[in-house]
Design a protein around this motif. Sequence first.
Motif, PDB file in Angstrom:
ATOM      1  N   LEU A  74       0.834  -1.203   0.000  1.00 43.73           N
ATOM      2  CA  LEU A  74       0.000   0.000   0.000  1.00 43.73           C
ATOM      3  C   LEU A  74       0.872   1.258   0.000  1.00 43.73           C
ATOM      4  O   LEU A  74       0.600   2.211  -0.738  1.00 43.73           O
ATOM      5  N   LEU A  75       1.921   1.259   0.828  1.00 45.89           N
ATOM      6  CA  LEU A  75       2.819   2.415   0.886  1.00 45.89           C
ATOM      7  C   LEU A  75       3.510   2.637  -0.457  1.00 45.89           C
ATOM      8  O   LEU A  75       3.653   3.778  -0.913  1.00 45.89           O
ATOM      9  N   LYS A  80       3.820   6.186  -5.339  1.00 49.02           N
ATOM     10  CA  LYS A  80       3.818   6.498  -6.774  1.00 49.02           C
ATOM     11  C   LYS A  80       2.749   7.540  -7.099  1.00 49.02           C
ATOM     12  O   LYS A  80       2.982   8.470  -7.888  1.00 49.02           O
ATOM     13  N   ILE A  81       1.571   7.394  -6.513  1.00 51.01           N
ATOM     14  CA  ILE A  81       0.500   8.368  -6.745  1.00 51.01           C
ATOM     15  C   ILE A  81       0.864   9.717  -6.124  1.00 51.01           C
ATOM     16  O   ILE A  81       0.660  10.778  -6.720  1.00 51.01           O
ATOM     17  N   TYR A  82       1.414   9.668  -4.928  1.00 52.66           N
ATOM     18  CA  TYR A  82       1.794  10.874  -4.200  1.00 52.66           C
ATOM     19  C   TYR A  82       2.743  11.736  -5.025  1.00 52.66           C
ATOM     20  O   TYR A  82       2.568  12.957  -5.136  1.00 52.66           O
ATOM     21  N   ASN A  83       3.715  11.110  -5.650  1.00 58.95           N
ATOM     22  CA  ASN A  83       4.712  11.862  -6.420  1.00 58.95           C
ATOM     23  C   ASN A  83       4.179  12.378  -7.752  1.00 58.95           C
ATOM     24  O   ASN A  83       4.823  13.210  -8.390  1.00 58.95           O
ATOM     25  N   ARG A  84       3.015  11.886  -8.163  1.00 59.62           N
ATOM     26  CA  ARG A  84       2.389  12.462  -9.362  1.00 59.62           C
ATOM     27  C   ARG A  84       1.903  13.880  -9.092  1.00 59.62           C
ATOM     28  O   ARG A  84       1.909  14.737  -9.973  1.00 59.62           O
ATOM     29  N   PHE A  85       1.450  14.108  -7.871  1.00 65.10           N
ATOM     30  CA  PHE A  85       0.803  15.373  -7.542  1.00 65.10           C
ATOM     31  C   PHE A  85       1.653  16.278  -6.650  1.00 65.10           C
ATOM     32  O   PHE A  85       1.437  17.488  -6.618  1.00 65.10           O
ATOM     33  N   LYS A  86       2.574  15.697  -5.917  1.00 65.59           N
ATOM     34  CA  LYS A  86       3.398  16.480  -4.987  1.00 65.59           C
ATOM     35  C   LYS A  86       4.744  16.775  -5.642  1.00 65.59           C
ATOM     36  O   LYS A  86       5.538  15.877  -5.884  1.00 65.59           O
ATOM     37  N   LYS A  87       4.979  18.044  -5.962  1.00 65.00           N
ATOM     38  CA  LYS A  87       6.224  18.452  -6.590  1.00 65.00           C
ATOM     39  C   LYS A  87       6.979  19.409  -5.674  1.00 65.00           C
ATOM     40  O   LYS A  87       6.356  20.278  -5.037  1.00 65.00           O
ATOM     41  N   ASP A 162       4.406  22.912   3.787  1.00 66.64           N
ATOM     42  CA  ASP A 162       4.383  21.544   3.282  1.00 66.64           C
ATOM     43  C   ASP A 162       3.007  20.930   3.498  1.00 66.64           C
ATOM     44  O   ASP A 162       2.464  20.235   2.635  1.00 66.64           O
ATOM     45  N   PHE A 163       2.437  21.200   4.665  1.00 65.70           N
ATOM     46  CA  PHE A 163       1.110  20.679   4.970  1.00 65.70           C
ATOM     47  C   PHE A 163       0.078  21.202   3.970  1.00 65.70           C
ATOM     48  O   PHE A 163      -0.744  20.458   3.444  1.00 65.70           O
ATOM     49  N   ILE A 164       0.116  22.519   3.708  1.00 64.70           N
ATOM     50  CA  ILE A 164      -0.849  23.121   2.786  1.00 64.70           C
ATOM     51  C   ILE A 164      -0.693  22.532   1.390  1.00 64.70           C
ATOM     52  O   ILE A 164      -1.681  22.229   0.711  1.00 64.70           O
ATOM     53  N   SER A 165       0.545  22.348   0.943  1.00 61.29           N
ATOM     54  CA  SER A 165       0.767  21.826  -0.400  1.00 61.29           C
ATOM     55  C   SER A 165       0.248  20.403  -0.534  1.00 61.29           C
ATOM     56  O   SER A 165      -0.242  20.004  -1.598  1.00 61.29           O
ATOM     57  N   ILE A 166       0.323  19.619   0.537  1.00 62.14           N
ATOM     58  CA  ILE A 166      -0.212  18.264   0.507  1.00 62.14           C
ATOM     59  C   ILE A 166      -1.730  18.299   0.581  1.00 62.14           C
ATOM     60  O   ILE A 166      -2.422  17.623  -0.177  1.00 62.14           O
ATOM     61  N   TRP A 167      -2.259  19.125   1.497  1.00 60.97           N
ATOM     62  CA  TRP A 167      -3.717  19.182   1.673  1.00 60.97           C
ATOM     63  C   TRP A 167      -4.419  19.551   0.364  1.00 60.97           C
ATOM     64  O   TRP A 167      -5.485  19.029   0.036  1.00 60.97           O
ATOM     65  N   SER A 168      -3.831  20.440  -0.416  1.00 59.20           N
ATOM     66  CA  SER A 168      -4.470  20.935  -1.628  1.00 59.20           C
ATOM     67  C   SER A 168      -4.614  19.867  -2.707  1.00 59.20           C
ATOM     68  O   SER A 168      -5.424  20.014  -3.619  1.00 59.20           O
ATOM     69  N   VAL A 169      -3.834  18.783  -2.608  1.00 63.67           N
ATOM     70  CA  VAL A 169      -3.938  17.722  -3.628  1.00 63.67           C
ATOM     71  C   VAL A 169      -4.392  16.392  -3.019  1.00 63.67           C
ATOM     72  O   VAL A 169      -4.347  15.353  -3.687  1.00 63.67           O
ATOM     73  N   LEU A 170      -4.856  16.425  -1.770  1.00 64.19           N
ATOM     74  CA  LEU A 170      -5.212  15.169  -1.105  1.00 64.19           C
ATOM     75  C   LEU A 170      -6.364  14.444  -1.807  1.00 64.19           C
ATOM     76  O   LEU A 170      -6.372  13.211  -1.877  1.00 64.19           O
TER      77      LEU A 170
END
Length: 229
Positions: A74-75, A80-87, A162-170
């Motif tokens: 799962l991790l 892989k999905i996380y790195n599609r959206f988190k730059k 960092d939190f905001i950048s992750i939250w915006s693409v969650l």
Amino acid sequence: MKYFLDEIAGSLFSEFGNNLNRHCLVFPNRRAGLFFLKYLSAKIDKPVWQPEILTINELFRMHSRHQTAGNEMLLFELYKIYNRFKKPAESFDNFIYWGDILLNDFDDIDKYLVDASKLFRNISDLKNIEKEFESLDERQKTLIKSFWINFNPDRPTEQKDDFISIWSVLHDIYSGFRKVLSEKNLAYEGMIFREVAENENEFCSAGKRWDLMHFIGFNALNECERRVM
């Protein structure tokens, strides 16, 4: 003192006698089921077919089209999905901290049947998170706070950003993760719970294999458990 499971065994035996073989008994865990059978067997005076004994997790899994994936897999898929959206992309070592938090939150979202599109708002300022709480129900507030607790406002600004950048693409991460897992016939536990709870007709049809189902020893139910019961 008479134990709870002993009382349940006595109650069911007095009502159904040796005819429990067409019943399904669902417990919170395997240990409870084993103790129940011990108490029930003490009341039976001849060979009989035992009832179906399941844990709540087993009940959901047997009615799902997906297989439960291990935490490592799962991790890896989430990374892989996380790195599609988190730059820019993060190393897997740096991601593991975030990954465990996300897996737990996604699991809760599904078990409580929360609408992820409403939960994951695109918020650009931390103060707006508090403000947005006003329009959310209690479960959504609890889920946000469980995620937010990892980010003390007194920590460095870099972590807040960092939190905001992750939250915006969650929501994109959540949706993409579920899609990839489903295509591979895999799921995490909450995803399986949600699948079964949202397909009530299929569950009820499959449940006809038993005359009665008994849910024994539960408290603090999540929404998927409540709906299935």
